[in-house]
Motif scaffolding. Structure first.
Motif, short mmCIF file in Angstrom:
data_model
loop_
_atom_site.label_atom_id
_atom_site.label_comp_id
_atom_site.label_asym_id
_atom_site.label_seq_id
_atom_site.Cartn_x
_atom_site.Cartn_y
_atom_site.Cartn_z
N UNK A 29 57.15 -15.44 7.22
CA UNK A 29 58.57 -15.19 7.62
C UNK A 29 60.20 -14.33 7.48
N UNK A 30 59.47 -13.01 6.32
CA UNK A 30 60.47 -12.02 6.97
C UNK A 30 60.47 -11.09 8.18
N UNK A 31 59.18 -11.23 8.78
CA UNK A 31 59.22 -10.23 10.02
C UNK A 31 59.58 -11.13 11.03
N UNK A 69 54.58 3.04 18.62
CA UNK A 69 55.31 4.13 17.39
C UNK A 69 56.17 4.83 17.45
N UNK A 70 56.36 5.23 18.87
CA UNK A 70 57.93 6.09 19.17
C UNK A 70 59.00 4.97 19.82
N UNK A 129 57.48 1.08 13.49
CA UNK A 129 56.70 0.15 13.42
C UNK A 129 55.19 0.09 12.14
N UNK A 130 54.67 1.15 12.41
CA UNK A 130 53.77 1.65 11.62
C UNK A 130 53.42 0.92 10.11
N UNK A 131 55.67 0.52 9.94
CA UNK A 131 55.48 -0.36 8.97
C UNK A 131 55.23 -1.71 8.66
N UNK A 132 55.35 -1.78 9.59
CA UNK A 132 55.28 -3.58 9.20
C UNK A 132 54.13 -3.69 10.41
N UNK A 133 53.43 -3.19 11.14
CA UNK A 133 52.42 -3.27 12.46
C UNK A 133 52.11 -2.57 12.90
#
Length: 274
Positions: A127-129, A192-193, A198-202
């Motif tokens: 839900x938060x994403x 990621x660029x 990006x890397x934090x979530x996916x």
């Protein structure tokens, strides 16, 4: 301490067999030809899946059909697949135990109903994403419009499901219309660029003509670990097979595991030993 020795027992305890599906138990005709599978002559092929129009799409060779029949008779067979709840209906094979679907976001009980406690857990994490997941498609579409290096042939699919009466986006899948694997690999490296944090979530999984952008919470490993800890009998042995690098973490939770002699995991193993 009393030493005991093995004695045959006619009371067979069926092991759990946790199996990836596509490219492990069956595959498309294109891959059958590319891999030169044995016992895959037209007269030996068994239809395993159909497309959205109900036409045959994936097939088992004679050996694969025999293997699957043995699994059905000798194990409690648990499907562990990237297919979602609509895609699994196009698999024309008889599953009657647990099913781990949508890269692990969904667990179906043997009665075919979603596992409520896992639904709650996934809902709290997805839900938060939702805003970030919906922004992904816009950002990638904008990038595609600005580039001519094969990105115009990208096909996007947002995979969603219902979690306690809330429709949530789970992950984004991307295919290439011309099956340009390098274009997908290139996009995977740029994500990621292109996308802040990006890397934090996916994380990204690429296998053949499939690129998946998934939240860290969604993984076959997490779902299988939950099943093993809370719903399966820990006295029963377990084994499994999978063809991709994304399968390896869930396979390593089992007592024994293996892979087909073709596909991403097999190719990577050959590279490691080269």
């Amino acid at each position: 301490m009393t030493t005991t020795f093995f004695q045959p027992n006619s009371n067979i305890i069926k092991p759990y067999a946790l199996m990836d599906l596509d490219d492990t138990l069956f595959q498309t005709q294109r891959k059958i030809d590319a891999w030169e599978l044995p016992t895959a002559e037209p007269e030996h092929l068994v239809c395993a899946t159909v497309n959205k129009q109900g036409e045959p799409l994936s097939f088992m060779s004679q050996r694969q059909a025999a293997f699957f029949n043995w699994l059905l008779a000798s194990t409690e067979l648990i499907a562990v697949t990237a297919r979602d709840t609509s895609e699994i209906k196009r698999v024309k094979l008889p599953f009657d135990s647990w099913q781990v679907l949508t890269h692990g976001a969904v667990i179906l009980m043997p009665n075919g109903q979603p596992l409520s406690d896992w639904q709650q857990k996934m809902s709290e994490q997805l839900y938060p994403l939702q805003d970030k997941l919906n922004q992904l498609i816009q950002l990638i579409s904008e990038h595609r419009a600005q580039n001519d290096n094969g990105h115009n042939d990208l096909i996007f699919t947002m995979h969603t499901d219902c979690f306690h009466n809330k429709e949530l986006v789970i992950y984004l899948a991307i295919k290439h219309a011309k099956k340009d694997h390098q274009a997908l690999e290139s996009l995977a490296k740029q994500l990621p660029i292109l996308i802040p944090d990006f890397d934090t979530h996916f994380y990204v999984h690429v296998n053949a003509n499939n690129l998946a952008i998934l939240p860290h919470a969604v993984h076959k490993q997490h779902a299988v670990q939950f099943l093993l800890a809370h719903h399966l009998d820990n006295q029963r042995p377990s084994f499994g097979f999978g063809d991709s690098l994304a399968d390896l973490p869930f396979l390593q939770l089992l007592d024994w595991y293996g892979m087909p002699s073709r596909g991403q995991l097999h190719s990577q193993l050959q590279t490691w030993h080269a």
